[in-house]
Write an enzyme that holds these catalytic residues in place. Structure first.
Site, PDB file in Angstrom:
ATOM      1  N   ARG A  51       0.704  -1.041   0.347  1.00  0.00           N
ATOM      2  CA  ARG A  51       0.263   0.152  -0.212  1.00  0.00           C
ATOM      3  C   ARG A  51       0.683   0.647   0.248  1.00  0.00           C
ATOM      4  O   ARG A  51       0.702   2.145  -0.765  1.00  0.00           O
ATOM      5  CB  ARG A  51      -0.235   0.336   1.090  1.00  0.00           C
ATOM      6  CG  ARG A  51      -2.818   0.291   0.920  1.00  0.00           C
ATOM      7  CD  ARG A  51      -3.215  -0.537   2.345  1.00  0.00           C
ATOM      8  NE  ARG A  51      -1.742  -1.777   2.730  1.00  0.00           N
ATOM      9  CZ  ARG A  51      -2.082  -3.072   2.521  1.00  0.00           C
ATOM     10  NH1 ARG A  51      -3.383  -3.087   1.652  1.00  0.00           N
ATOM     11  NH2 ARG A  51      -0.538  -3.660   3.378  1.00  0.00           N
ATOM     12  N   LYS A  80      25.829  -4.112  -0.351  1.00  0.00           N
ATOM     13  CA  LYS A  80      27.279  -3.749  -0.307  1.00  0.00           C
ATOM     14  C   LYS A  80      27.448  -3.376   1.539  1.00  0.00           C
ATOM     15  O   LYS A  80      28.815  -3.325   1.609  1.00  0.00           O
ATOM     16  CB  LYS A  80      27.846  -3.112  -0.730  1.00  0.00           C
ATOM     17  CG  LYS A  80      27.490  -4.212  -3.001  1.00  0.00           C
ATOM     18  CD  LYS A  80      28.196  -3.391  -3.381  1.00  0.00           C
ATOM     19  CE  LYS A  80      27.725  -3.670  -4.717  1.00  0.00           C
ATOM     20  NZ  LYS A  80      28.006  -2.324  -5.901  1.00  0.00           N
ATOM     21  N   ARG A 101      11.098   3.826   4.430  1.00  0.00           N
ATOM     22  CA  ARG A 101      10.818   2.231   4.789  1.00  0.00           C
ATOM     23  C   ARG A 101      11.999   1.844   5.668  1.00  0.00           C
ATOM     24  O   ARG A 101      12.488   1.587   4.538  1.00  0.00           O
ATOM     25  CB  ARG A 101       9.284   2.388   3.888  1.00  0.00           C
ATOM     26  CG  ARG A 101       9.382   1.064   5.431  1.00  0.00           C
ATOM     27  CD  ARG A 101       7.742  -0.059   5.259  1.00  0.00           C
ATOM     28  NE  ARG A 101       6.483   1.390   5.022  1.00  0.00           N
ATOM     29  CZ  ARG A 101       5.816   0.183   5.251  1.00  0.00           C
ATOM     30  NH1 ARG A 101       5.578  -0.593   4.620  1.00  0.00           N
ATOM     31  NH2 ARG A 101       4.191   0.973   5.701  1.00  0.00           N
TER      32      ARG A 101
HETATM   33  C1  NCD Z   1       0.871  -0.438   8.267  1.00  0.00           C
HETATM   34  C2  NCD Z   1       2.649  -0.367   8.934  1.00  0.00           C
HETATM   35  O1  NCD Z   1       3.280  -0.754   7.784  1.00  0.00           O
HETATM   36  O2  NCD Z   1       2.854  -0.563   9.556  1.00  0.00           O
HETATM   37  N1  NCD Z   1       0.401  -0.556   6.830  1.00  0.00           N
HETATM   38  C3  NCD Z   1       0.771  -0.079   6.177  1.00  0.00           C
HETATM   39  O3  NCD Z   1       1.224   1.293   5.700  1.00  0.00           O
HETATM   40  N2  NCD Z   1      -0.046   0.713   5.540  1.00  0.00           N
HETATM   41  C4  NCD Z   1       0.436  -1.238   9.397  1.00  0.00           C
HETATM   42  C5  NCD Z   1       0.493  -3.159   9.500  1.00  0.00           C
HETATM   43  O4  NCD Z   1       1.982  -2.840   8.947  1.00  0.00           O
HETATM   44  O5  NCD Z   1       0.277  -3.793  10.080  1.00  0.00           O
END
Ligand code: NCD
Length: 359
Positions: A51, A80, A101
């Site tokens: 998502r 690396k 992320r």
């Molecule tokens: C969430 C996350 O990655 O923290 N998902 C997301 O970003 N839509 C929730 C989850 O992974 O449970």
């Protein structure tokens, strides 16, 4: 320049403006189709995502911009041994804005130490997830019409659920928001959120162990998945994995005007039979995520050259006697400057992950 690492990097006014801009984008899609022409977003995803990554990508495409990046750190120089700081210096030469992320907490904050383009935290470990928070705020606004005067129940994994931590932080700045924490003992909300956020801002909260006892009071029920990947002990996960399941029978106890949110993915905590209930807002929530990210990208790119837009200042303490005990924090995984801040009750916390420092 402003980065979005924590939901409180945006003032309440800036947050409301982004939510309002997202609503304008929904109403006037064509008006925004070229506003990011010639701009590039880099998505650096060191942890799996469907998502969030696709929603950032779709958002930038709908603004007329382009997207580059990776969704598997093993296919990049990270494999690396490149540090987050170096990767971000390099990517900043190619992109105008970065969404990152990371499974390591504080990695996006470490990126801001060196980045010359805005950084967006797209989720760091079990710590924070501010763009999901913007998604949730837009969803609550669209479902109920207001963010003040709310009773919101958070159910499931409140310990590792970063979306819960960030949404509580953001909601603590609205009037008369009460939170009900529904979790087993093992998955209770971390103390720093209760003390530094709820107590400090006078946000009322209570802890219960069943959905049924509070369902009738809730305006929002925020369901979450038990975060299997964050458990160090598999037996502990097995004990709590089926702790709460929302079904039609429980929905029958809820107000007629309420909404069920879930950041998704769901596992078994909401039965499919709930999907047809008009109060089930979780798939509408996904779409809101794209619109609010469009609004965020527009604003951060605008602010990139605005010196009056800065992240909130921290009273940083650099004390060699302090240590962060969190093994999943960036300051224990890479060579970054260790930083702490003085929090509620005279406690020192790590600036990257908010864990209480060891003295
Ligand atoms: C969430 C996350 O990655 O923290 N998902 C997301 O970003 N839509 C929730 C989850 O992974 O449970």
């Amino acid at each position: 320049m402003k980065h979005l690492i924590d939901p409180t990097d945006l003032t309440r006014q800036e947050t409301d403006e982004i939510v309002a801009l997202a609503q304008d984008i929904i109403a006037n899609r064509a008006k925004y189709s070229e506003v990011c022409k010639g701009k590039k977003l880099a998505t650096l995803f060191y942890e799996p995502s469907t998502r969030t990554r696709l929603s950032f990508t779709a958002a930038m495409m709908e603004l007329g911009g382009n997207v580059l990046g990776f969704s598997d750190a093993n296919s990049s120089s990270v494999s690396k041994g490149e540090t987050v700081e170096d990767t971000v210096r390099v990517v900043g030469c190619f992109a105008d804005i970065i969404a990152m992320r990371h499974h390591i907490e504080g990695a996006p904050l470490a990126a801001t130490n060196v980045s010359r383009v805005p950084i967006i935290n797209a989720g760091d470990g079990s710590h924070a997830h501010p763009t999901q928070t913007l998604t949730d705020l837009l969803t609550i606004t669209r479902e109920l019409g207001h963010l003040d005067n709310l009773t919101i129940g958070f159910c499931g994994d409140l310990r590792f659920g970063r979306t819960v931590h960030s949404l509580i932080k953001a909601l603590s700045r609205y009037e008369n928001v009460k939170i009900v924490l529904i979790a087993p003992d093992e998955l209770r909300l971390p103390d720093y959120i209760k003390h530094d956020i709820c107590d400090r801002n006078g946000m009322e909260y209570c802890e219960v162990t069943s959905i049924e006892e509070v369902m009738g009071e809730l305006d929002i029920l925020y369901m979450t998945r038990v975060q299997k990947e964050r458990f160090l002990d598999e037996e502990e996960f097995d004990r709590v994995k089926d702790c709460f399941v929302l079904d039609a029978e429980k929905m029958a106890l809820a107000k007629e005007k309420m909404a069920v949110l879930h950041p998704l993915p769901r596992v078994n905590e909401i039965l499919k039979e709930v999907d047809a209930d008009p109060r089930a807002a979780y798939f509408r929530q996904v779409e809101n995520g794209k619109f609010v990210r469009m609004a965020l990208i527009c604003r951060l790119l605008e602010w990139a050259n605005d010196d009056s837009k800065q992240n909130k200042g921290h009273d940083v303490v650099e004390n060699a006697d302090l240590a962060c005990p969190n093994r999943k924090c960036i300051c224990n995984c890479e060579n970054v400057d260790k930083k702490f801040h003085l929090a509620e009750g005279g406690i020192y916390r790590c600036l990257y992950c908010d864990t209480k420092a060891r003295q």
